[in-house]
Design an enzyme around this catalytic site. Structure first.
Site, PDB file in Angstrom:
ATOM      1  N   CYS A  96       0.839  -1.204   0.000  1.00 53.27           N
ATOM      2  CA  CYS A  96       0.000   0.000   0.000  1.00 53.27           C
ATOM      3  C   CYS A  96       0.874   1.256   0.000  1.00 53.27           C
ATOM      4  O   CYS A  96       1.960   1.273   0.568  1.00 53.27           O
ATOM      5  CB  CYS A  96      -0.890   0.034   1.242  1.00 53.27           C
ATOM      6  SG  CYS A  96      -2.380  -0.964   1.076  1.00 53.27           S
ATOM      7  N   MET A 131      -8.427  -0.292   1.513  1.00 50.21           N
ATOM      8  CA  MET A 131      -7.594  -1.042   2.459  1.00 50.21           C
ATOM      9  C   MET A 131      -7.524  -0.300   3.794  1.00 50.21           C
ATOM     10  O   MET A 131      -7.455  -0.917   4.860  1.00 50.21           O
ATOM     11  CB  MET A 131      -6.181  -1.277   1.898  1.00 50.21           C
ATOM     12  CG  MET A 131      -6.084  -2.174   0.666  1.00 50.21           C
ATOM     13  SD  MET A 131      -7.140  -3.672   0.658  1.00 50.21           S
ATOM     14  CE  MET A 131      -6.493  -4.563   2.091  1.00 50.21           C
ATOM     15  N   ASP A 146     -10.323  -7.527  22.467  1.00 50.19           N
ATOM     16  CA  ASP A 146      -9.308  -7.371  23.511  1.00 50.19           C
ATOM     17  C   ASP A 146      -9.913  -6.820  24.810  1.00 50.19           C
ATOM     18  O   ASP A 146      -9.606  -7.306  25.900  1.00 50.19           O
ATOM     19  CB  ASP A 146      -8.194  -6.444  23.015  1.00 50.19           C
ATOM     20  CG  ASP A 146      -7.100  -6.264  24.043  1.00 50.19           C
ATOM     21  OD1 ASP A 146      -6.626  -7.289  24.571  1.00 50.19           O
ATOM     22  OD2 ASP A 146      -6.711  -5.119  24.322  1.00 50.19           O
TER      23      ASP A 146
END
Lengths: 180, 180, 180, 180, 180, 180
Positions: A96, A131, A146
């Site tokens: 990218c 992306m 998390d």
């Protein structure tokens, strides 16, 4: 002999391995890792949106509703981490390009057994930002995992329920802008 | 009045918002973002494995098989980027601790319409490594998307097929080690 | 006394140390670390190319040819790591500016006792990209070393043969572009 | 047929390309990128030293001697950037593990036409630190190039003299330590 | 001539500038940038606490109290960014070593005209963590500034009131631990 | 009832906590963390300056004057680290956008009991650079602390004197530029 030629050609297609066997075709060799050249493209306003979800135990969803999460508000962590991650996309996706994102936004919705997330990224650049939207979205969902880890684990420390899925790009548009 | 007390207590639960209203209950305040203290834990050998998949067009799978991918071998990019990403977990998950990973491994398998991935992470640390395994896995799959972008887009630049899903932690173990 | 004045002046030249001794000349003080101001320059298309090589044992070169490298294809690792490193140049060179690279390319060639590498970087920016090309090249070569470490070490764990050298900028051009 | 088997085996050796052709040997497949597992190793005191040099125009060397460098003291920039870079090694070398470096040191010496550099890295870890020493060294030399760029370029903006070379690992030792 | 020698010695003290003049004393040269070697130290439990404050307009404080901050809850942003920053200390302080922080905690208190912050960092390492605590604290306060920017600027876009001050280390302790 | 409505409205204001209590006002919900969208703004030349100081023991100031600092010249470390930190602002301030800084400059002045610092940042961007100037300044001052740590600690390892304060933005200007 025919088989030999075929195999040789196949190997040759993989230019990354091309020191092994000379290509016997003049077909463009393509498996060597390379970055697209965007230098001749024109900057345009780019907007991309991605969605996805993380499945949670109903008890965990209830905890979020009650505000009883030891590590803190999972939505605030997810938003901030998602915005951060979008900016780190060129570090995480080696091919990218470095883009200057002009807006990263995360929407999170609590259902009875999941958090549904949408990420939107805006930039005026020579290449698309899907992306970046996918990275914001994915890292946001991973942060929800998390923060809620303690409530999703079973007695053996495993995660029988938690699952991230349905990660898709739902919209990708570009629009010519007049650079001032 | 009863309602008032209840609401006030609720607001108080969100310590992050606690400057609004003093808590009138002595219930543990929990929505303030905070990191777990692992300083009193003992380092153990930790292994975690995560799986997931990216759905692709059959034509794209065929291209991978033939080695006709312009940006290069998607599996090699995914492996390398996944290993890198695992090391960056504490940057992407603000509440994760800094761990020294001793091994990161990515296995990728091509089916007729998808790439299936497994990530394994090993470390001798005071806390588990499942977030690291999930990060390696997710970033590996995103890199496969990135490398194959050109073949997954339709004529309008959208992604009707591509989808990442089934991201799960399939195993998480710890084991006492004798630190030499 | 004349000598004294001269020396004193010399010390003064080092403004970084200038709190030690007042300069007695009005000559421009220059050793204080500072970054060049590029804000008044015009963006131009910049291309820079750098080359270099890493000398290897012939046995290691043979291994690459045979595809017998335990840690994987050194060329693929080098390409990806080189592209990544180019993007990290402003982190590695404190006085370099942040540029948006539009293309990073690495070419690698295997000789009988070395890998020869060329890096090319393209950007439309206010300053040149030779440091980016040098960084891509150098980190690519270091990654080849890393991947082949096991075969380059002698019985004492030393590297009697391995050597990186001939790192040069072979071309640096700029070209006015019409920003759309 | 013998040739066919050989070629097929060769292709198979490149597991990174292994979706192309099933291996017909049971030889260990090795070209798939992977990281070494160090979890079963014992931490030892590791010291590695690397050297290298950057060739400069004599006029540039004279400028350093006189303290007439616009961007500041190249040695101080190189030392600081080299120390920083050593810490970033696992970011630059995807297959390197995260180590806690306990000392990074850079020695720089000015000759009549070059800067000679030595980097030393110390750590108590399960794997060696030569890649860290090489990274510190290389980035230090690149920073010297960056600081002196203006004086090394000719009238066409090219670098006819500047060259980095002789990058080697000169010493690598490990020593059992009693972890307290 | 004697004076010359003396001056020469002085210059020599600055080893960073030492290519100018050979030292004629055997006094330890000290101005060359270098990192402390901690390899022979013993890991101990380290705790450091730092405090500081950011002065705000009373109207801004009122906004926080009312929950009327466009960019979101400044305390949540500050906590998360402070924890993240502590982990990035070795990137921001070139001479700091890489430590594995076991706990980072930020406490924030709203007064009538300021936010008062305390950062606490815990680690079992060979060197102290006060720079980590200071970094967590300072970046937390800067993030509060960033979130509240819009309300602190006057009609000319200046900040007549906002000020960060009183940044101090209030406690730093170490304690022998039995590494298991 | 009035009280109830008020409290409920208050809770609702905190959209980050909004799954707790539905808002009963149609007032804009504002405590959810979000990034400003700058995509419709015009790039302008932006300059921001920030100042601040670190108080030191007079003996430490004397050491700097004499060049007797073991870890090296604190001003050179501070300048380089400050420039680096400015570039890292979007990593440290999650809601800041990625900007390409065109100049970062640090001025440091030694008084009898402090170092006074000024940071200046220039960029041609869609948003201001005061957070970048503040970051450069703050990290520069923290690096001075780090370099001088050994001389500022008392016999108990505490810092009775050292203090960073007076951190302010002293100037922030923007100016329309003709993008070529």
């Amino acid at each position: 002999m025919h088989v030999l030629l075929n195999l040789s050609g196949r190997t040759g297609l993989h230019k990354g391995c091309a020191y092994l066997a000379p290509s016997i075709t003049n077909k463009r060799l393509t498996m060597e890792i390379k970055q697209v050249d965007i230098s001749n493209k024109t900057p345009e306003r780019r907007v991309a949106m991605a969605t996805g979800r993380i499945k949670l135990r109903p008890e965990t969803v209830e905890r979020i509703r009650k505000g009883e999460v030891e590590k803190g508000d999972p939505f605030q962590v997810a938003r901030l981490a998602g915005i951060q991650a979008a900016k780190l996309t060129p570090l995480l996706m080696p091919l990218c390009h470095q883009l200057k994102l002009e807006h990263v936004e995360l929407e999170l919705k609590l259902t009875d057994s999941a958090v549904e997330a949408t990420a939107k990224v805006v930039a005026t650049e020579k290449t698309g930002v899907e992306m970046e939207a996918l990275t914001a979205l994915t890292i946001a969902l991973l942060n929800i995992w998390d923060v809620l880890k303690a409530y999703e684990k079973d007695e053996n420390g495993q995660y029988p329920v938690t699952e991230i899925s349905n990660i898709r790009v739902i919209s990708k548009v570009k629009q010519r802008v007049d650079v001032p």
